[in-house]
Design a protein around this motif. Sequence first.
Motif, short mmCIF file in Angstrom:
data_model
loop_
_atom_site.label_atom_id
_atom_site.label_comp_id
_atom_site.label_asym_id
_atom_site.label_seq_id
_atom_site.Cartn_x
_atom_site.Cartn_y
_atom_site.Cartn_z
N GLU A 13 -38.66 -11.22 31.91
CA GLU A 13 -38.56 -10.92 30.49
C GLU A 13 -37.13 -11.03 29.97
OE1 GLU A 13 -41.20 -10.60 28.63
OE2 GLU A 13 -42.44 -10.83 30.42
N ALA A 14 -36.20 -11.41 30.83
CA ALA A 14 -34.79 -11.53 30.43
C ALA A 14 -34.54 -12.91 29.85
CB ALA A 14 -33.90 -11.28 31.63
N PRO A 15 -33.40 -13.12 29.19
CA PRO A 15 -33.07 -14.46 28.69
C PRO A 15 -33.18 -15.50 29.80
CG PRO A 15 -31.57 -12.87 27.77
CD PRO A 15 -32.40 -12.13 28.78
N LEU A 16 -33.63 -16.67 29.43
CA LEU A 16 -33.99 -17.68 30.42
C LEU A 16 -32.92 -18.76 30.58
CD1 LEU A 16 -34.92 -20.28 28.51
CD2 LEU A 16 -36.98 -18.90 28.24
N ALA A 17 -33.14 -19.58 31.57
CA ALA A 17 -32.35 -20.79 31.77
C ALA A 17 -33.19 -21.97 31.31
CB ALA A 17 -31.95 -20.95 33.23
N LEU A 18 -32.63 -22.75 30.40
CA LEU A 18 -33.30 -23.94 29.87
C LEU A 18 -32.68 -25.16 30.51
CD1 LEU A 18 -35.16 -25.35 27.76
CD2 LEU A 18 -33.25 -25.17 26.14
N VAL A 19 -33.49 -25.94 31.20
CA VAL A 19 -33.01 -27.15 31.88
C VAL A 19 -33.70 -28.34 31.24
CG1 VAL A 19 -32.82 -28.39 34.06
CG2 VAL A 19 -32.64 -25.88 34.02
N ILE A 20 -32.90 -29.26 30.71
CA ILE A 20 -33.43 -30.45 30.05
C ILE A 20 -33.37 -31.61 31.03
CG2 ILE A 20 -33.29 -31.96 28.04
CD1 ILE A 20 -33.79 -29.04 27.32
N ALA A 32 -31.02 -23.78 41.37
CA ALA A 32 -29.86 -22.87 41.41
C ALA A 32 -29.96 -21.81 40.32
CB ALA A 32 -28.57 -23.66 41.29
N LEU A 33 -30.22 -22.24 39.09
CA LEU A 33 -30.25 -21.29 37.97
C LEU A 33 -31.46 -20.36 38.07
CD1 LEU A 33 -29.13 -23.51 34.95
CD2 LEU A 33 -27.76 -22.33 36.68
N GLY A 34 -32.53 -20.86 38.68
CA GLY A 34 -33.74 -20.06 38.80
C GLY A 34 -33.61 -18.89 39.75
N ARG A 35 -32.53 -18.82 40.51
CA ARG A 35 -32.32 -17.65 41.36
C ARG A 35 -32.01 -16.40 40.54
NH1 ARG A 35 -29.00 -21.32 44.58
NH2 ARG A 35 -27.17 -20.33 43.66
N ARG A 36 -31.51 -16.60 39.31
CA ARG A 36 -31.12 -15.45 38.48
C ARG A 36 -31.84 -15.39 37.14
NH1 ARG A 36 -26.47 -17.73 40.00
NH2 ARG A 36 -25.98 -18.45 37.90
N HIS A 37 -32.53 -16.47 36.77
CA HIS A 37 -33.15 -16.54 35.45
C HIS A 37 -34.57 -17.10 35.56
CE1 HIS A 37 -29.09 -16.09 33.78
NE2 HIS A 37 -28.72 -17.08 34.57
N ALA A 38 -35.42 -16.65 34.65
CA ALA A 38 -36.67 -17.37 34.44
C ALA A 38 -36.32 -18.75 33.89
CB ALA A 38 -37.56 -16.62 33.47
N LEU A 39 -37.10 -19.74 34.25
CA LEU A 39 -36.80 -21.13 33.91
C LEU A 39 -37.77 -21.68 32.87
CD1 LEU A 39 -36.31 -22.52 37.53
CD2 LEU A 39 -34.49 -22.40 35.79
N LEU A 40 -37.23 -22.45 31.94
CA LEU A 40 -38.04 -23.33 31.11
C LEU A 40 -37.47 -24.73 31.30
CD1 LEU A 40 -40.26 -23.89 29.05
CD2 LEU A 40 -38.59 -23.48 27.23
N ILE A 41 -38.29 -25.62 31.84
CA ILE A 41 -37.86 -26.99 32.13
C ILE A 41 -38.51 -27.93 31.14
CG2 ILE A 41 -37.74 -28.80 33.87
CD1 ILE A 41 -37.97 -26.69 36.02
N VAL A 42 -37.72 -28.84 30.59
CA VAL A 42 -38.19 -29.78 29.57
C VAL A 42 -38.04 -31.20 30.10
CG1 VAL A 42 -37.74 -30.68 27.26
CG2 VAL A 42 -37.58 -28.21 27.69
N ASP A 43 -39.06 -32.01 29.91
CA ASP A 43 -38.99 -33.41 30.34
C ASP A 43 -39.99 -34.23 29.53
OD1 ASP A 43 -37.63 -34.84 32.94
OD2 ASP A 43 -39.49 -35.86 32.40
N LEU A 44 -39.73 -35.52 29.42
CA LEU A 44 -40.64 -36.43 28.73
C LEU A 44 -41.85 -36.78 29.58
CD1 LEU A 44 -41.38 -38.43 26.43
CD2 LEU A 44 -39.86 -40.09 27.52
N ASP A 45 -41.64 -36.92 30.88
CA ASP A 45 -42.70 -37.35 31.81
C ASP A 45 -43.57 -36.14 32.17
OD1 ASP A 45 -44.20 -38.09 34.07
OD2 ASP A 45 -42.66 -39.50 34.76
N GLY A 46 -44.75 -36.07 31.55
CA GLY A 46 -45.60 -34.92 31.75
C GLY A 46 -46.04 -34.74 33.19
#
Length: 293
Positions: A13-20, A32-46
Amino acid sequence: MPDYVERTAYYAEAPLALVIGCGGLGTSIARALGRRHALLIVDLDGGRLAQTVATLTHDGYTVAGHRCDITDPAQTKALGEVLAKSPGIRALAHVAAVGMSIGDWRKMMAVDLVGAHLVAEAAGPHMVSGGAAVFISSLASYLPARDAKLEALLAEPQRQGFLTALADLHGKEPDFDWTYNYAKLGVNMLAERLAVEWGPRQVRAVSLSPGMIDSPMARAEGPTLPSHDGTETRVSRGDKAREIPLGRQGSMIEITNVVDFLVSDGASFLNGIDIPVDGGHRAAWRAKGVIDR
């Protein structure tokens, strides 16, 4: 047997890491970032995105995916609407980029520079105090000579007639190498501008310029690179690596480690700069007069 209940990480529920971008480097950074943050990953290739999210979820990360064409203002606006419902962004890693394999210099510019601007517009309002954004650039960003007209143009890649104006300034339509050089210079400039704009909210922005890195994208671009000796010749990747003072190319984990540091509190006073991670390649270029930046 009782149904399996997945563990929910304490930081979900804490601020997340956004990876484009979830190519090789993007996925490495997400781990690496997901060790400390919830992740939202964005990509064109579904398909690639779904596989990445599934793999990271299985490994125990708290992760979600969002499919988005970062060159489409409507889709990046929709991304912003998703982010508005989140607890905010603590770390942004903008990794998405393409090389000559895309086959059209205009499309390359749209992904590599316009996309970065659109992502910044979508994510910026949702960066939380203490947050940091890292825009992956390239050592190629140092190759264009200093030119006030060029820099003024690259500062506004969404303006009408941008591509035509860039071709006119270049003297012809740029090839893929020069398109990449210009786009990545523009990314550095974007990070510097955002550092000023976001700073009063205690949000930092930097760019990171990898040199020669062994990554899936690099391998896809073929076995040769521009010579950078004033001619149109190309040289093998091995010969190019020998220009580097350390005598080798780098690895994705060597880039990931720096990104991980840059978004941490350990880098809390680093803002508005570009960080070359290149084994000394930029220093060698400057010593030979290849670049003046």
